[in-house]
Design a protein around this motif. Structure first.
Motif, mmCIF file in Angstrom:
data_model
loop_
_atom_site.group_PDB
_atom_site.id
_atom_site.type_symbol
_atom_site.label_atom_id
_atom_site.label_comp_id
_atom_site.label_asym_id
_atom_site.label_seq_id
_atom_site.Cartn_x
_atom_site.Cartn_y
_atom_site.Cartn_z
ATOM 1 N N LEU A 16 10.776 -18.796 53.517
ATOM 2 C CA LEU A 16 9.883 -18.913 54.684
ATOM 3 C C LEU A 16 10.416 -19.908 55.713
ATOM 4 O O LEU A 16 10.725 -21.044 55.382
ATOM 5 C CB LEU A 16 8.494 -19.378 54.209
ATOM 6 N N ASN A 38 -3.991 -20.516 61.461
ATOM 7 C CA ASN A 38 -3.751 -21.107 60.129
ATOM 8 C C ASN A 38 -2.360 -20.730 59.654
ATOM 9 O O ASN A 38 -1.943 -19.580 59.779
ATOM 10 C CB ASN A 38 -4.771 -20.592 59.102
ATOM 11 N N THR A 44 3.424 -28.926 59.462
ATOM 12 C CA THR A 44 4.842 -29.092 59.097
ATOM 13 C C THR A 44 5.605 -29.748 60.254
ATOM 14 O O THR A 44 6.428 -30.641 60.044
ATOM 15 C CB THR A 44 5.452 -27.719 58.736
ATOM 16 N N HIS A 191 -8.104 -26.859 66.204
ATOM 17 C CA HIS A 191 -8.527 -25.459 66.249
ATOM 18 C C HIS A 191 -9.679 -25.316 67.240
ATOM 19 O O HIS A 191 -10.141 -24.208 67.492
ATOM 20 C CB HIS A 191 -8.993 -24.986 64.866
HETATM 21 N N1 ATP Z 1 5.347 -28.011 50.880
HETATM 22 C C1 ATP Z 1 5.340 -26.704 51.148
HETATM 23 N N2 ATP Z 1 5.962 -25.829 50.330
HETATM 24 C C2 ATP Z 1 5.973 -24.502 50.605
HETATM 25 N N3 ATP Z 1 5.392 -23.964 51.689
HETATM 26 C C3 ATP Z 1 4.763 -24.786 52.532
HETATM 27 C C4 ATP Z 1 4.694 -26.197 52.319
HETATM 28 N N4 ATP Z 1 4.016 -26.764 53.338
HETATM 29 C C5 ATP Z 1 3.649 -25.763 54.151
HETATM 30 N N5 ATP Z 1 4.102 -24.577 53.679
HETATM 31 C C6 ATP Z 1 3.932 -23.260 54.317
HETATM 32 O O1 ATP Z 1 4.425 -23.373 55.647
HETATM 33 C C7 ATP Z 1 3.599 -22.621 56.543
HETATM 34 C C8 ATP Z 1 3.090 -23.545 57.637
HETATM 35 O O2 ATP Z 1 2.155 -24.440 57.082
HETATM 36 P P1 ATP Z 1 1.449 -25.591 57.947
HETATM 37 O O3 ATP Z 1 0.659 -26.431 57.011
HETATM 38 O O4 ATP Z 1 2.464 -26.248 58.782
HETATM 39 O O5 ATP Z 1 0.480 -24.726 58.882
HETATM 40 P P2 ATP Z 1 -0.633 -25.191 59.917
HETATM 41 O O6 ATP Z 1 -0.293 -24.547 61.235
HETATM 42 O O7 ATP Z 1 -0.791 -26.657 59.916
HETATM 43 O O8 ATP Z 1 -1.908 -24.466 59.317
HETATM 44 P P3 ATP Z 1 -3.487 -24.847 59.266
HETATM 45 O O9 ATP Z 1 -4.015 -24.617 60.655
HETATM 46 O O10 ATP Z 1 -4.014 -23.823 58.320
HETATM 47 O O11 ATP Z 1 -3.615 -26.246 58.793
HETATM 48 C C9 ATP Z 1 2.515 -21.980 55.696
HETATM 49 O O12 ATP Z 1 2.929 -20.666 55.380
HETATM 50 C C10 ATP Z 1 2.476 -22.849 54.451
HETATM 51 O O13 ATP Z 1 2.056 -22.107 53.321
#
Ligand code: ATP
Length: 252
Positions: A16, A38, A44, A191
């Motif tokens: 990913l 989401n 990240t 959000h």
């Molecule tokens: N430590 C990790 N190991 C594997 N996959 C991860 C990890 N951290 C995040 N991901 C994946 O990376 C992608 C981005 O996640 P992230 O937490 O950055 O999203 P977000 O935009 O902050 O979402 P949300 O609004 O739901 O909080 C997702 O598919 C998540 O499952």
């Protein structure tokens, strides 16, 4: 002055690409809103911008400093409020504040004065309580105070209004606006699109790891060729790929 800069920032988790070649340039004094559905890659990205996660590739420069060469200097000068702040449960509120004050070597008199002002603004009267006995919103406010009392040059906030009551959320919004008018910079995810629409000088929308659009609200409207569009309209148009939300709801 550009205070947050990334060049082709990328993070892979196995197959990913959670963050995919993102280029950001946030100027001093901005309130930059980082929006996305989401799992889009917002947290990240923030974690890489604040030095808690190493990028797979690409560069991060904060306040003109390369994250790889001087992470400690950057961490001293920024403040981070994560979406779920972790605070040692056995400490009392004021013990946590003093602990942070000691780590950052803050002047005790100035710190106490600032803490008092912030506690008054946020109606905090629970510093004597143990963290384990605090509600989610109380912990959130305590953590905010521990960051804001340091007056960091850049404030990174992941979903700052979640868990705050209406009054505290309003105060936080006003405080962030005051804070940036004094020359600090805010980078926040949310959000709540009304918050982004009202507060942010510029907005970036991330979708499946890619920064798909960036600009002021009127620039985003131009991008979707709709001068009357709300941020919600723009956001849904760019992130739902033509899905008809009304018919989805009808079928439920
Ligand atoms: N430590 C990790 N190991 C594997 N996959 C991860 C990890 N951290 C995040 N991901 C994946 O990376 C992608 C981005 O996640 P992230 O937490 O950055 O999203 P977000 O935009 O902050 O979402 P949300 O609004 O739901 O909080 C997702 O598919 C998540 O499952």
């Amino acid at each position: 002055m550009t205070v947050i800069q990334t060049v082709d920032l990328t993070k892979r988790f196995g197959e990913l690409k959670a963050v995919d070649t993102i280029n950001l340039a946030v100027e001093k004094g901005e309130i930059y809103g980082f929006l996305g559905p989401n799992g889009a890659g917002k947290t990240t990205t923030i974690r890489m911008l604040t030095g808690t996660l190493k990028p797979t590739s690409g560069e991060v420069k904060i306040l003109g400093i390369d994250m790889r060469s001087n992470e400690i200097e950057i961490k001293k000068r920024i403040g981070v409020v994560p979406d779920e702040p972790k605070i040692y449960p056995n400490l009392k509120g004021y013990e946590f504040i003093n602990f942070i004050g000691d780590i950052y070597r803050l002047d005790k008199v100035k710190m106490n004065q600032r803490v008092e002002e912030l506690c008054e603004a946020f109606s905090i009267d629970f510093l004597q309580k143990a963290v384990s006995d605090m509600s989610h919103g109380m912990k959130q406010k305590l953590y905010l105070v521990s960051v804001l009392m340091r007056k960091p040059e850049i404030l990174f906030l992941d979903e700052p209004t979640v868990g705050l009551d209406a009054r505290s959320a309003k105060i936080l919004k006003m405080l962030l606006q005051k804070y940036t008018s004094d020359g600090s910079t805010v980078f926040m995810t949310t959000h709540v699109l009304e918050i982004a629409e009202k507060m942010c000088t510029r907005i970036g929308i991330i979708h499946k790891g890619k920064l798909i659009v960036e600009g002021t609200l009127s620039q985003l409207r131009e991008y979707v060729k709709s001068s009357q569009a709300s941020l919600e309209d723009v956001f849904l148009q760019l992130t739902t790929e033509g899905e008809d939300i009304a018919s989805i709801v009808k079928e439920l």
